[in-house]
Design an enzyme around this catalytic site. Sequence first.
Site, PDB file in Angstrom:
ATOM      1  N   LYS A  37      93.717  85.845  19.910  1.00  0.00           N
ATOM      2  CA  LYS A  37      93.152  85.240  18.702  1.00  0.00           C
ATOM      3  C   LYS A  37      94.007  84.140  18.065  1.00  0.00           C
ATOM      4  CE  LYS A  37      89.784  86.430  18.484  1.00  0.00           C
ATOM      5  NZ  LYS A  37      88.813  86.044  19.569  1.00  0.00           N
ATOM      6  N   HIS A  97      97.515  86.619  28.007  1.00  0.00           N
ATOM      7  CA  HIS A  97      97.990  87.136  26.717  1.00  0.00           C
ATOM      8  C   HIS A  97      99.248  87.993  26.927  1.00  0.00           C
ATOM      9  CE1 HIS A  97      94.512  85.656  24.696  1.00  0.00           C
ATOM     10  NE2 HIS A  97      93.665  86.486  25.263  1.00  0.00           N
ATOM     11  N   SER A 127      91.151  87.938  12.546  1.00  0.00           N
ATOM     12  CA  SER A 127      90.357  87.468  13.690  1.00  0.00           C
ATOM     13  C   SER A 127      90.244  88.572  14.755  1.00  0.00           C
ATOM     14  CB  SER A 127      91.020  86.215  14.276  1.00  0.00           C
ATOM     15  OG  SER A 127      90.229  85.666  15.280  1.00  0.00           O
TER      16      SER A 127
HETATM   17  P1  A3P Z   1      88.782  82.997  13.692  1.00  0.00           P
HETATM   18  O1  A3P Z   1      88.279  84.345  14.124  1.00  0.00           O
HETATM   19  O2  A3P Z   1      89.834  83.086  12.623  1.00  0.00           O
HETATM   20  O3  A3P Z   1      87.688  82.052  13.322  1.00  0.00           O
HETATM   21  P2  A3P Z   1      91.189  82.919  20.835  1.00  0.00           P
HETATM   22  O4  A3P Z   1      90.517  81.800  21.527  1.00  0.00           O
HETATM   23  O5  A3P Z   1      92.655  83.010  21.081  1.00  0.00           O
HETATM   24  O6  A3P Z   1      90.468  84.215  21.048  1.00  0.00           O
HETATM   25  O7  A3P Z   1      91.122  82.607  19.262  1.00  0.00           O
HETATM   26  C1  A3P Z   1      89.912  82.637  18.567  1.00  0.00           C
HETATM   27  C2  A3P Z   1      90.167  82.068  17.194  1.00  0.00           C
HETATM   28  O8  A3P Z   1      90.383  80.642  17.315  1.00  0.00           O
HETATM   29  C3  A3P Z   1      88.968  82.244  16.280  1.00  0.00           C
HETATM   30  O9  A3P Z   1      89.526  82.337  14.955  1.00  0.00           O
HETATM   31  C4  A3P Z   1      88.237  80.932  16.495  1.00  0.00           C
HETATM   32  O10 A3P Z   1      87.319  80.603  15.490  1.00  0.00           O
HETATM   33  C5  A3P Z   1      89.424  79.971  16.520  1.00  0.00           C
HETATM   34  N1  A3P Z   1      89.079  78.682  17.120  1.00  0.00           N
HETATM   35  C6  A3P Z   1      88.439  78.454  18.292  1.00  0.00           C
HETATM   36  N2  A3P Z   1      88.257  77.138  18.490  1.00  0.00           N
HETATM   37  C7  A3P Z   1      88.798  76.515  17.406  1.00  0.00           C
HETATM   38  C8  A3P Z   1      88.916  75.145  17.017  1.00  0.00           C
HETATM   39  N3  A3P Z   1      88.431  74.177  17.756  1.00  0.00           N
HETATM   40  N4  A3P Z   1      89.542  74.885  15.848  1.00  0.00           N
HETATM   41  C9  A3P Z   1      90.046  75.876  15.080  1.00  0.00           C
HETATM   42  N5  A3P Z   1      89.953  77.188  15.396  1.00  0.00           N
HETATM   43  C10 A3P Z   1      89.347  77.501  16.556  1.00  0.00           C
END
Ligand code: A3P
Length: 284
Positions: A37, A97, A127
């Site tokens: 996340k 991860h 998240s």
């Molecule tokens: P939130 O749940 O806080 O919105 P991962 O890809 O490591 O699983 O992380 C997911 C998190 O990154 C989510 O956070 C998601 O919304 C955020 N995320 C994905 N793409 C993004 C972007 N282009 N800009 C900012 N945050 C992004």
Amino acid sequence: MTMVHGIPIGAESAENWERVEEFQARPDDVVISTYPKAGTTWTSEIVDMIYCGGDPEKCKRDTIYNRVPYLEFRIPNMPTGVELLEGRPSPRLLKTHLPIQLMPESFWDKKSKVIYIARNAKDVAVSYYFFHNMVKALPDPGPWDIFLDSYMKGYVCYGSWHDHVKGWWEKRYDHNILYLFYEDLKENPKREIRKMLQFLEIKMTDDIVEKIVHHTSFEEMKNNDMVNYKTIANDVLDQTTTTFMRKGLAGDWKNYFTVAQNKTFDEDYKKQMSGTNLHFRTEI
Ligand code: A3P
């Protein structure tokens, strides 16, 4: 979950762990490494855009999980991350991860490049909580305060956030590691993409960098089915009440932590992060 060298890992992924440990890296592999996340999907799309010369159409050739395979991924009746990667021509992009001590040695032997993205502990907690409610294979997180307690203790998949970010930070000069922060990427994506380009030794015009910034903005990615995981069935990843591309903010934790939870968290954080010069911003 199953313990792998003291770290809780999804039970399916943990089976036949030798296939991960014995993974054969290549010198031109690019690894995107994060605690869950922290912006894995975002960074994966940026790096794939870089390798596609900033052409969004080329990035639409497949879903993000096929373009950037997940090293330790393993669920029945699907190719594992290792299988997907073994058949890939170079240069390969992949995500993981794993805490640094669980990384296959071959990445260090071959001097592969790793981009590590760290995100502040509080936004990751929120998240991760929502993600647990979406992913049917993850344990039921229960109420938020119970999940937060487990997270602080590291009783979640991939273990302690604190150990993960510290582990990668402490070894960042021992290997080919670029250590970046979600909050910096959010604040100034162009500047952070330039850091990635320099690390990857790729030259790019400002126009193309701007295109990458635009294509990988939260709004664009939220509406792009090749990255928003809408291609995954709802009984595996349930996006009916909340979406994978949830808010994409720095500081959203303030909407979920109570004053008491924040106090307890900060006290614990101070102890767990004492002795490191690694600092996070919890808002920008
Ligand atoms: P939130 O749940 O806080 O919105 P991962 O890809 O490591 O699983 O992380 C997911 C998190 O990154 C989510 O956070 C998601 O919304 C955020 N995320 C994905 N793409 C993004 C972007 N282009 N800009 C900012 N945050 C992004």
